[in-house]
Write a protein that holds these residues in place. Structure first.
Motif, PDB file in Angstrom:
ATOM      1  N   ASN A 273      -7.526  32.886   1.450  1.00  0.00           N
ATOM      2  CA  ASN A 273      -8.101  32.077   2.470  1.00  0.00           C
ATOM      3  C   ASN A 273      -8.186  32.925   3.720  1.00  0.00           C
ATOM      4  OD1 ASN A 273      -6.465  30.112   1.315  1.00  0.00           O
ATOM      5  ND2 ASN A 273      -4.405  30.882   2.187  1.00  0.00           N
ATOM      6  N   THR A 274      -9.226  32.260   3.855  1.00  0.00           N
ATOM      7  CA  THR A 274      -9.929  32.624   5.414  1.00  0.00           C
ATOM      8  C   THR A 274      -9.510  31.607   6.995  1.00  0.00           C
ATOM      9  OG1 THR A 274     -11.711  31.107   5.261  1.00  0.00           O
ATOM     10  CG2 THR A 274     -12.098  33.982   4.175  1.00  0.00           C
ATOM     11  N   GLN A 275      -9.287  32.533   7.977  1.00  0.00           N
ATOM     12  CA  GLN A 275      -9.631  31.541   8.997  1.00  0.00           C
ATOM     13  C   GLN A 275     -10.403  32.015   9.582  1.00  0.00           C
ATOM     14  OE1 GLN A 275      -7.834  29.866  11.459  1.00  0.00           O
ATOM     15  NE2 GLN A 275      -5.309  31.323  11.417  1.00  0.00           N
ATOM     16  N   LYS A 276     -11.696  30.935   9.815  1.00  0.00           N
ATOM     17  CA  LYS A 276     -12.885  31.068  10.552  1.00  0.00           C
ATOM     18  C   LYS A 276     -13.093  31.691  11.971  1.00  0.00           C
ATOM     19  CE  LYS A 276     -16.391  28.444   9.000  1.00  0.00           C
ATOM     20  NZ  LYS A 276     -17.236  27.259   8.461  1.00  0.00           N
ATOM     21  N   LEU A 277     -14.472  32.569  12.682  1.00  0.00           N
ATOM     22  CA  LEU A 277     -14.312  32.165  13.989  1.00  0.00           C
ATOM     23  C   LEU A 277     -15.161  31.231  14.039  1.00  0.00           C
ATOM     24  CD1 LEU A 277     -14.283  36.448  14.429  1.00  0.00           C
ATOM     25  CD2 LEU A 277     -12.915  34.591  15.120  1.00  0.00           C
ATOM     26  N   VAL A 278     -14.787  30.814  15.351  1.00  0.00           N
ATOM     27  CA  VAL A 278     -15.798  29.959  16.337  1.00  0.00           C
ATOM     28  C   VAL A 278     -16.477  30.702  17.414  1.00  0.00           C
ATOM     29  CG1 VAL A 278     -15.289  27.627  14.869  1.00  0.00           C
ATOM     30  CG2 VAL A 278     -14.304  28.716  17.094  1.00  0.00           C
ATOM     31  N   ALA A 279     -17.683  30.160  17.901  1.00  0.00           N
ATOM     32  CA  ALA A 279     -18.878  31.006  19.645  1.00  0.00           C
ATOM     33  C   ALA A 279     -18.330  29.790  20.367  1.00  0.00           C
ATOM     34  CB  ALA A 279     -19.155  31.280  18.299  1.00  0.00           C
ATOM     35  N   VAL A 280     -17.275  29.453  21.138  1.00  0.00           N
ATOM     36  CA  VAL A 280     -17.206  28.866  21.335  1.00  0.00           C
ATOM     37  C   VAL A 280     -17.715  29.216  22.965  1.00  0.00           C
ATOM     38  CG1 VAL A 280     -15.730  27.525  20.375  1.00  0.00           C
ATOM     39  CG2 VAL A 280     -15.258  29.503  22.605  1.00  0.00           C
ATOM     40  N   GLN A 281     -18.355  27.862  24.241  1.00  0.00           N
ATOM     41  CA  GLN A 281     -18.630  28.160  25.308  1.00  0.00           C
ATOM     42  C   GLN A 281     -16.884  28.673  26.614  1.00  0.00           C
ATOM     43  OE1 GLN A 281     -18.709  24.226  27.362  1.00  0.00           O
ATOM     44  NE2 GLN A 281     -20.931  24.502  26.188  1.00  0.00           N
ATOM     45  N   SER A 282     -16.994  29.797  27.045  1.00  0.00           N
ATOM     46  CA  SER A 282     -15.913  30.085  27.720  1.00  0.00           C
ATOM     47  C   SER A 282     -15.536  29.534  28.558  1.00  0.00           C
ATOM     48  CB  SER A 282     -16.475  31.450  28.549  1.00  0.00           C
ATOM     49  OG  SER A 282     -16.071  30.809  29.886  1.00  0.00           O
ATOM     50  N   GLY A 283     -14.467  29.747  28.586  1.00  0.00           N
ATOM     51  CA  GLY A 283     -12.999  28.322  29.278  1.00  0.00           C
ATOM     52  C   GLY A 283     -13.729  28.312  30.736  1.00  0.00           C
ATOM     53  N   PHE A 284     -14.558  29.564  31.379  1.00  0.00           N
ATOM     54  CA  PHE A 284     -14.797  29.108  32.710  1.00  0.00           C
ATOM     55  C   PHE A 284     -16.564  29.068  32.992  1.00  0.00           C
ATOM     56  CE2 PHE A 284     -11.293  29.826  35.786  1.00  0.00           C
ATOM     57  CZ  PHE A 284     -10.392  31.164  35.155  1.00  0.00           C
ATOM     58  N   ASP A 285     -17.403  29.601  31.952  1.00  0.00           N
ATOM     59  CA  ASP A 285     -18.435  28.832  32.334  1.00  0.00           C
ATOM     60  C   ASP A 285     -19.223  29.000  30.954  1.00  0.00           C
ATOM     61  OD1 ASP A 285     -21.451  29.620  32.882  1.00  0.00           O
ATOM     62  OD2 ASP A 285     -20.710  31.472  33.372  1.00  0.00           O
ATOM     63  N   PRO A 286     -19.582  27.796  31.405  1.00  0.00           N
ATOM     64  CA  PRO A 286     -20.042  26.736  30.459  1.00  0.00           C
ATOM     65  C   PRO A 286     -21.609  27.255  29.697  1.00  0.00           C
ATOM     66  CG  PRO A 286     -20.235  25.635  32.256  1.00  0.00           C
ATOM     67  CD  PRO A 286     -19.400  26.289  33.190  1.00  0.00           C
ATOM     68  N   GLY A 287     -22.117  28.677  30.517  1.00  0.00           N
ATOM     69  CA  GLY A 287     -23.124  28.798  29.775  1.00  0.00           C
ATOM     70  C   GLY A 287     -22.770  30.001  29.149  1.00  0.00           C
ATOM     71  N   GLU A 288     -21.241  30.643  29.195  1.00  0.00           N
ATOM     72  CA  GLU A 288     -21.009  32.478  28.482  1.00  0.00           C
ATOM     73  C   GLU A 288     -20.141  31.454  26.832  1.00  0.00           C
ATOM     74  OE1 GLU A 288     -20.399  35.253  31.280  1.00  0.00           O
ATOM     75  OE2 GLU A 288     -17.811  34.589  30.167  1.00  0.00           O
ATOM     76  N   VAL A 289     -21.143  32.361  26.040  1.00  0.00           N
ATOM     77  CA  VAL A 289     -20.213  32.205  25.170  1.00  0.00           C
ATOM     78  C   VAL A 289     -19.472  33.139  24.441  1.00  0.00           C
ATOM     79  CG1 VAL A 289     -20.431  32.693  22.702  1.00  0.00           C
ATOM     80  CG2 VAL A 289     -22.051  31.326  23.340  1.00  0.00           C
ATOM     81  N   THR A 290     -17.808  32.760  24.291  1.00  0.00           N
ATOM     82  CA  THR A 290     -16.522  33.494  23.577  1.00  0.00           C
ATOM     83  C   THR A 290     -16.302  32.917  22.140  1.00  0.00           C
ATOM     84  OG1 THR A 290     -14.746  34.651  24.614  1.00  0.00           O
ATOM     85  CG2 THR A 290     -14.856  31.848  24.888  1.00  0.00           C
ATOM     86  N   VAL A 291     -14.944  34.336  21.862  1.00  0.00           N
ATOM     87  CA  VAL A 291     -15.065  34.159  20.630  1.00  0.00           C
ATOM     88  C   VAL A 291     -13.481  33.450  21.131  1.00  0.00           C
ATOM     89  CG1 VAL A 291     -14.641  35.142  18.222  1.00  0.00           C
ATOM     90  CG2 VAL A 291     -16.401  35.386  19.450  1.00  0.00           C
ATOM     91  N   ARG A 292     -13.419  32.381  18.873  1.00  0.00           N
ATOM     92  CA  ARG A 292     -12.029  31.846  19.029  1.00  0.00           C
ATOM     93  C   ARG A 292     -11.509  31.549  17.868  1.00  0.00           C
ATOM     94  NH1 ARG A 292     -11.640  26.488  21.761  1.00  0.00           N
ATOM     95  NH2 ARG A 292     -12.545  27.231  23.058  1.00  0.00           N
ATOM     96  N   LEU A 293     -10.610  31.602  17.708  1.00  0.00           N
ATOM     97  CA  LEU A 293     -10.322  31.487  16.236  1.00  0.00           C
ATOM     98  C   LEU A 293     -10.264  30.259  15.321  1.00  0.00           C
ATOM     99  CD1 LEU A 293      -7.038  33.818  14.936  1.00  0.00           C
ATOM    100  CD2 LEU A 293      -9.416  33.136  13.678  1.00  0.00           C
ATOM    101  N   GLU A 294     -10.879  29.419  15.214  1.00  0.00           N
ATOM    102  CA  GLU A 294     -11.348  27.939  14.518  1.00  0.00           C
ATOM    103  C   GLU A 294     -10.112  27.443  14.251  1.00  0.00           C
ATOM    104  OE1 GLU A 294     -12.425  26.167  10.928  1.00  0.00           O
ATOM    105  OE2 GLU A 294     -14.104  24.999  11.913  1.00  0.00           O
ATOM    106  N   GLY A 295      -9.609  26.077  15.671  1.00  0.00           N
ATOM    107  CA  GLY A 295      -8.069  25.479  15.237  1.00  0.00           C
ATOM    108  C   GLY A 295      -7.124  26.482  16.674  1.00  0.00           C
ATOM    109  N   GLN A 296      -7.200  26.775  17.060  1.00  0.00           N
ATOM    110  CA  GLN A 296      -6.654  27.387  18.353  1.00  0.00           C
ATOM    111  C   GLN A 296      -7.383  26.196  19.354  1.00  0.00           C
ATOM    112  OE1 GLN A 296      -4.480  29.790  18.386  1.00  0.00           O
ATOM    113  NE2 GLN A 296      -4.410  31.286  17.130  1.00  0.00           N
ATOM    114  N   ALA A 297      -5.854  26.191  20.445  1.00  0.00           N
ATOM    115  CA  ALA A 297      -6.270  25.875  21.697  1.00  0.00           C
ATOM    116  C   ALA A 297      -7.706  26.629  22.468  1.00  0.00           C
ATOM    117  CB  ALA A 297      -5.070  25.685  22.786  1.00  0.00           C
ATOM    118  N   GLU A 298      -7.606  25.644  23.512  1.00  0.00           N
ATOM    119  CA  GLU A 298      -8.302  25.812  24.667  1.00  0.00           C
ATOM    120  C   GLU A 298      -7.708  27.173  25.441  1.00  0.00           C
ATOM    121  OE1 GLU A 298     -10.791  21.959  25.699  1.00  0.00           O
ATOM    122  OE2 GLU A 298     -10.721  23.591  27.004  1.00  0.00           O
TER     123      GLU A 298
END
Lengths: 1021, 418
Positions: A239-264
């Motif tokens: 089984n794998t856990q995917k990483l997703v690149a998402v907008q950072s909590g503060f700055d919508p213009g900045e990308v950060t990384v989270r495990l898929e399915g984890q909370a904001e």
């Protein structure tokens, strides 16, 4: 009987396997991460014969690969390191190239801009020089915007790279999971591992470690589990856990990384610290952001300081300068997890150190303090028995001040200290003492190059400023975190000394009323209000009706550059007090902020994005100073007035015509000729000041001396007050050496007026000392040498010895023999002291007084004149407001006239309109180039140089670390190669070995065959 | 230790690339002449270089400012010098005119020339510099500073003075306003003005006067003029001192019936004058009705002096009284011209000292510049000897690694098996 054939055949098989394996190794000599394989040969089980055990040949037991787990782990770790630093190096070099070095980048544009400014100062009338200045400014702003755009592109490309890298990581994870499944299926025992699959998996792992640092843990069934360095799993079994690149909590213009399915809010950014992904995060956080902040600081600093100085100048058309630059403002970002039901939104602005206030007093509602920039009433209905400190400023009344209903004062900090002036001239401005927090001239000099994080961490309490009593309220304790009204603003208001109401202002609801108060008791006694409890404790002065305590959201502030906590659970006022020191002012809309809401303050990130010229018309460049000064040609004294400089260009009266007229050699009045107002009367020149000696250890202070007798002979002597003990003092005239107080000194009572004039009428002044002095403390009253005169927002100096006088003369057509003496000034504060007055005799014993300055209006008519000798003195005394008396002797007749007039030197301050050859403001602008006023006491180019040096230092660090990481990687690669690498020479030898063995085995078969043939021959007969 | 085939190639190629990149770096240094090619090479010195660069550029700017200042001051100096020469000519003419042998017509001619000179002076006072700005107008550079209004020359400029930055903390004034150069020239001994009335018939003279009690003088003397009137009835000579305010006599004399002794100081209101007459001839003593005036000095304009002179010379003078008046007036005019020339000299001296200061500052700036450039080169410039040596080293190392790689990679066991 042992079967030789079988033995030989087994040998043949084994050696063929050996050769096959050797061939496999040779074929894969260039395959990356291939581990060389070896056949493990083992002798087969021997047969028992009567004479012992006979061997039965050889068996291929397994094909193993030469492999070391530890070395691979090392290799992966160093690969991550090298990838990380290679990427960092690459990015840092890009940034360095953008910002430039000593010869390129922003430096030539800055130089050209300041050069054009100097040229402008040299030729203030030249329109060309002005146009060139504006053009250079435009070039500079464009360049800064360009660099900012390039930085943003770099930021975008990092975002793209992060997204791509995350996709690749997911691909690798998937690949590893598949191999795990294949290995699980294929593996049947430890000794027969599927070598090539394992190699393939190793390669995937090394490739993955290039992208992010990983940890690998083996499972029993041969699967390898992969985790990120913080323990978050990427691959577990199949089984794998995917990483997703998402907008950072503060700055919508900045990308950060989270495990898929984890909370904001559960960003993995701080856990990914190596590999390419780690490089991106580290670069963005520690190199790119500070660089963009530095650029923003530079832009904001340029804009602030230039705009301020430019607005103190005058342009070609005689108007005050406008803003030169527009610049971006600080911004506050709300976190995506913040409460969005009536969200709290902060806005930030640079702290305005030039904030002006109005203090007004009315009998009905006491004092009110209004902040003039936005009209907000900062404090109201307070008495000034004690000094009031609010909004960063302190207001107090000076001793002996009498403020009456309707008085208004304008309080403003200036570069030379805070001043208070009275609007309606009833009181001297000195009735109010106004202190502003000492902040440097340019706001941006305070901006730390850091972001700030504000967390709503609880609830805070405060006693309002205007409370009459001094009871204190404790920090509220939180009883129920989940209460949705926890951070509402609540007022505890006392209706009398023992009863209070509790009102929720946010909801507009009264929570409780008529509660009985006990000092120190928990409020409320049971349960909680909105989820908190607090306690109010008496102070030394009892609670009175109207005292109010406020509970509201509490904030914790952390400065991110050094992780320093600046405030722990303070309310909005405490927040602003702290942020003011950092150079920022925060305002709140909506809200209240809920528990857990987070905000990010970025003071200078956007500074350079909107940096542009606000001025395009060369005529509007303010090169001249707005005021000019003249000494009247007919002045009799030797007073010289300086050219004058502006200290507050926001004053509307700045360019009014003002006349300084000397009424005596040491006093002058000041008139605003445009508004026909008296700005000041009876000002002592040079001024008398009182100061405490710097070495005083007591806490006493001394007021400025008040002049009682302007003509006192020793008025301007230097007087020293020495304290012999905390209650006795002596006064010594330093200029003459006389001691004025009796032996043993005089008793001291704090706050009492000390009347020098009463001690010795030659001294003419009184003053006051209050506070607690100690023995040895000294105070001095003397005539200063600094004779700065400041009204209407400008300041001039008069040096030399001006002449002032009041003279009297008879009229030209007098028929009588009346003579007039020199007039005597009785009141230097008289409003009309400088008016020309005509004394016209209507008869030998009656005269009229006419004010010739006021168009000959009759001041008083039918005054009785008693000739001297006998009962009268022949003195003519005009009504109050004229301030002099004069003696007329002998026999004036009807129709005789006498003139009394002011003969003093005059100096004028007026608008410099038309004075286009004046370059004073340009000279001040030029000074901005070298004045240190930004971070760490640097000037503009210093800040830019520092920015580049920091990027350079980081680059150097990265280069050095890269070199050492590369060396380490080389070591591990060498180790791996030496264990697992294919050596063609070795394989060649193996080939020969197995070939020979094969041939030998074939020969054995041959022998066996011939043995059998021989046997057959022998039996055939 | 076991060396795999792959490693041999790895091991061989890496040094070659390393040496190549070092070679490239040395080459860059040599061709650019700079030791520090990017900030990462030496962050501290990189920042220092930027600071030095800024100082050098500031210095150069000061040099430019000094040139501009010099040219403005030169323009001003020329004007002042020409004015001085002009006044010298006027002086000569005045002395010439004070010759009893001349008649009205002669004086008329001289008056005409002086009139011309006055117009010329007006032109000089309205000089413009290279930018078209009026040199003597203060800040009001586009306004003509001196114009004629009602027959009198008035000053339309202001009292502003422009300064230029010529050193890090040094500013120099590059002009003087017209009021101070042409208009405000104190008469007499700067404080007091004493005069004998031209119509005096006696030969008494009054000295320049002096202030003996400054406080008293400041408080009581100023604001009025004073007239000393002599009464001579043949046997007694007395005088009254009359206070005049705004042209109006105070009917009560300040001092009256004072007896006159030649050479005895007369004190009043904080000042002292001495009236004396030569010899003992009664004709020389102050006669009845002789007057002397004493007042505080007033400022004076050069133009006014010249205008007054022209008026004086154009007045016909036939009688000996008129002659005496003429002589007196011419003597006063001469005095005023001298005073004016003294003022112009003062201004010229100020200009001269400013220009000297500029030269000195220029020297300082240039020396500083030299130091800065030396420091810049010490920190940032490449040492060619060192760089050339390194170039050779790297070349050698590169060649060696290339050759050794060629040798090693050619060896393989397969070559020797059959």
């Amino acid at each position: 009987m042992v079967d030789i054939l079988n033995t030989a055949i087994r040998g043949l098989m084994a050696f063929r396997a050996g050769m096959a394996t050797t061939g496999h190794n040779v074929a894969n000599v260039n395959t990356p991460y291939f581990s060389r394989q070896r056949v493990e040969l083992g002798a087969t089980t021997p047969e028992k014969q009567s004479y012992g055990y006979m061997g039965t040949g050889v068996n291929v037991e397994s094909v193993t690969r030469a492999y070391d787990d530890f070395v691979m782990k090392q290799l992966r770790g160093h690969t991550s390191g090298v990838s990380q630093y290679e990427e960092l190096n690459d990015l840092t070099n890009q940034l360095s190239a953008l910002l430039g070095d000593t010869d390129v980048g922003l430096t030539p544009d800055l130089e050209a801009f300041f050069g054009s400014l100097q040229d402008l100062a040299d030729s203030p009338t030249s329109i060309t020089a002005r146009q060139v200045f504006l053009d250079e400014g435009e070039t500079l702003t464009n360049r800064i915007q360009d660099i900012d755009d390039a930085l943003n592109s770099l930021r975008d490309s990092i975002d793209t790279s992060i997204t791509n890298t995350v996709a690749t990581i997911n691909d690798y994870s998937q690949g590893i999971a598949e191999v795990n499944r294949a290995v699980a299926q294929a593996a049947d025992s430890d000794t027969n591992p599927p070598n090539d699959l394992l190699d393939r998996r190793d390669k995937l792992l090394v490739d993955l470690s290039k992208l992010a640092g990983i940890q690998v843990v083996a499972e029993e069934n041969g699967a390898l589990n992969v985790f990120l360095s913080n323990g978050q799993p990427l691959v577990v079994g199949i089984n794998t856990q995917k990483l997703v690149a998402v907008q950072s909590g503060f700055d919508p213009g900045e990308v950060t990384v989270r495990l898929e399915g984890q909370a904001e809010g559960s960003d993995l950014e701080r856990y990914i610290t190596s590999g390419e992904l780690g490089a991106y995060f580290e670069f963005r956080r520690t190199i790119l952001n500070p660089a963009q902040d530095g650029l923003g600081l530079l832009a904001m600093g340029l804009a602030e300081t230039f705009n301020e100085q430019h607005q103190q100048g005058m342009d070609l058309d005689g108007n005050l300068g406008e803003a030169l630059f527009n610049v971006g403002a600080p911004r506050v970002l709300s976190h995506t997890t913040n409460n969005d039901d009536n969200p709290a939104i902060f806005s930030a602005a640079l702290n305005n150190t030039k904030e002006r206030y109005e203090l007004s007093f009315s009998a009905a509602s006491n004092y009110t303090l209004t902040r003039l920039s936005d009209g907000v009433i900062v404090a109201s209905n307070f008495t000034l028995t004690n000094p009031l400190t609010v909004d960063g400023v302190t207001v107090e009344l000076s001793s002996g001040a009498t403020v009456t209903d309707g008085d208004r004062f304008l309080l403003q900090p200036t570069a030379h200290g805070a001043t208070a002036t009275s609007y309606n001239g009833n009181n001297a401005g000195s009735d109010v003492v106004f202190q502003a927090k000492a902040l440097p001239v340019a706001d941006s000099s305070n901006l730390a190059r850091s972001d700030y994080e504000i967390l709503t961490s609880g609830v805070a309490s405060r006693a309002t400023l205007t409370n009459a009593g001094n009871a204190t309220i404790s920090t509220p304790t939180i009883a129920d975190l989940d209460d949705e009204n926890l951070t509402n603003t609540v007022r505890i208001r006392f209706t009398n000394a023992t009863t209070y109401d509790v009102i929720d202002d946010t909801r507009g609801v009264t929570l409780a009323s008529g509660q009985a108060y006990t000092s120190g008791a928990t409020i409320p006694a049971t349960g909680d209000y909105n989820g908190w409890n607090a306690a109010i404790t008496d102070g030394t002065s009892p609670i009175q009706a109207g005292d109010t305590f406020i509970i509201s959201a509490g904030y914790t502030v952390k400065r991110l550059s050094d992780s320093q906590e600046l405030l722990s659970s303070g309310d909005l006022t405490a927040l602003n007090d702290v942020m003011r020191d950092e150079g920022l002012h925060l305002a709140l809309r909506g809200g209240p902020a809920q528990y857990g809401d987070r905000f990010l303050v970025q003071p200078t990130r956007l500074g350079s994005a909107n940096f542009e010229m606000a001025l395009a018309d060369p005529r509007k460049v303010a090169v001249a100073a707005p005021i000019t000064t003249t000494a009247t040609a007919t002045n009799l004294g030797s007073g010289v007035i300086s050219a004058g400089n502006v200290i507050d260009s926001s004053r509307m009266e700045l360019q009014n015509r003002v006349e300084i007229r000397f009424t005596s050699d040491h006093t002058f009045n000041v008139f605003d000729l445009d508004t026909d107002a008296i700005l000041d009367k009876g000002v002592v020149f040079p001024p008398l000041v009182a100061q405490a000696d710097a070495d005083n250890s007591g806490t006493a202070g001394i007021t400025a001396p008040a002049i009682v007798d302007y003509e006192a002979e020793r008025l301007r002597n230097t007087i020293e007050i020495r304290f012999l003990s905390a209650t006795q003092y002596e006064i010594v005239d330093v200029t003459t050496g006389d001691t004025l107080t009796p032996a043993g000194g005089s008793p001291y009572t704090s706050g009492n007026a000390i009347d020098l004039n009463a001690l010795d009428s030659r001294y003419g002044s009184t003053f006051q000392i209050s506070g607690a002095p100690v023995a040895g403390d000294r105070f001095e009253i003397k005539s200063t040498t600094s004779n700065a005169i400041s009204y209407n927002g400008w300041e001039v100096n008069i040096t030399g010895e001006p002449h002032g006088d009041i003279i009297a003369s008879p009229g030209s057509e007098n028929t009588g023999t009346g003579t007039i003496e020199k007039p005597l000034i009785t009141d230097y504060q008289a409003d009309n002291l400088t008016h020309t007055v005509k004394i016209r005799f209507t008869s030998a014993t009656a005269y009229d007084l006419l004010d010739m300055t006021d168009n000959g209006v009759t001041i008083s008519a039918g005054n009785i004149y008693t000739p001297p000798g006998g009962a009268g003195l022949g003195t003519v005394t005009p009504p109050a407001g004229y301030g002099w008396t004069v003696d007329i002797n002998n026999d004036p007749q009807a129709g005789d006239e006498f003139i009394v007039q002011n003969d003093g030197d005059t100096f004028q301050i007026k608008s410099n309109q038309g004075g286009i050859g004046d370059n004073r403001n340009a000279l001040e602008l030029v000074k901005l180039e070298t004045t240190p006023q930004l971070l760490d006491g640097n000037d503009f180019r210093g800040v830019y140089a520092q920015m580049i040096a920091e990027v350079g230092a980081q680059g150097r660090r990265v280069e050095n670390t890269l070199q050492s990481q590369e060396a380490l990687l080389q070591q591990s690669e060498l180790s791996r190669e030496s264990i697992s690498g294919v050596s063609l020479d070795e394989e060649a030898a193996n080939l020969v070995r197995f070939q020979q063995a094969y041939q030998a085995a074939a020969q054995v078969i041959q022998t066996s065959n011939s043995m059998f043939t021989s046997l057959l021959e022998a039996v055939k007969g | 230790m076991r060396i795999s085939t792959h490693w041999i190639y790895q091991r061989g190629v890496k040094p070659i690339t390393d040496h190549l990149s070092k070679l490239g770096r040395v080459q860059e240094e040599i061709s650019s002449g700079q030791k520090i090619l990017k900030p990462a090479d030496d962050p501290n010195n990189s920042a220092r270089l930027m600071e030095l660069h800024k100082q050098v550029q500031l210095n150069e700017q000061y040099g430019r400012n000094i040139i501009i200042a010099n040219s403005r001051l030169a323009a001003e100096e020329t004007a002042v010098r020409e004015s001085g020469n002009l006044l010298q000519r006027v002086r000569e003419l005045t002395i010439q005119a004070n010759n009893a042998a001349l008649n009205d017509e002669n004086r008329e001619i001289i008056a005409t020339e002086i009139g011309e000179l006055r117009s010329q002076l007006l032109d000089i006072a309205n000089t413009r510099d290279g930018d078209g700005a009026y040199v003597f107008a203060g800040f009001l550079e586009q306004t003509i500073p001196f114009t004629v209004s009602d027959g009198e020359v008035v000053y339309n400029g202001d009292q502003g003075q422009r300064w230029l930055q010529v050193g890090p903390s040094r500013q120099v004034a590059v002009g003087d306003h017209g009021e101070g150069v042409f208009m405000n020239i104190r008469k007499g001994n700067e404080q007091l003005l004493t005069k004998a009335n031209v119509r005096n018939t006696g030969n008494a003279e009054i000295n320049d006067g002096s202030i003996i009690d400054p406080t008293e003088f400041q408080n009581n003397f100023l604001g009025h003029e004073y007239r000393i009137e002599f009464n001579n009835d043949g046997s007694n000579i007395t005088f009254d001192i009359i206070e005049v305010t705004n042209g109006v006599d105070n009917p009560t004399p300040l001092l009256s019936n004072q007896s006159y002794v030649s050479g005895q100081p007369i004190n009043f209101r904080g000042m002292q004058v001495v009236i004396s007459h030569p010899g003992t001839d009664p004709e020389d003593m102050p006669q009845d009705g002789d007057e002397f005036t004493v007042k505080a000095a007033q400022d004076l304009s050069i133009f006014q002096v010249l205008d007054n002179l022209v008026t004086t010379l154009e007045t016909p003078s036939q009688t000996s009284v008129e002659d005496a008046i003429m002589t007196e007036a011419l003597a006063n005019a001469l005095n005023d011209i001298d005073q004016s020339m003294r003022n112009l000299n003062l201004v010229q001296g100020r200009i001269g000292s400013r220009m000297n200061a500029l030269d000195a500052q220029d020297d300082v700036n240039q020396n500083f510049n030299l130091q800065l450039k030396t420091l810049q080169s010490d920190i940032g410039a490449v040492d060619y000897a060192d760089a050339a040596t390194r170039l050779n080293e790297e070349l050698l190392a590169l060649q060696a690694s290339q050759q050794s790689f060629a040798k090693i990679q050619g060896l393989s066991l397969f070559d020797y098996l059959r």
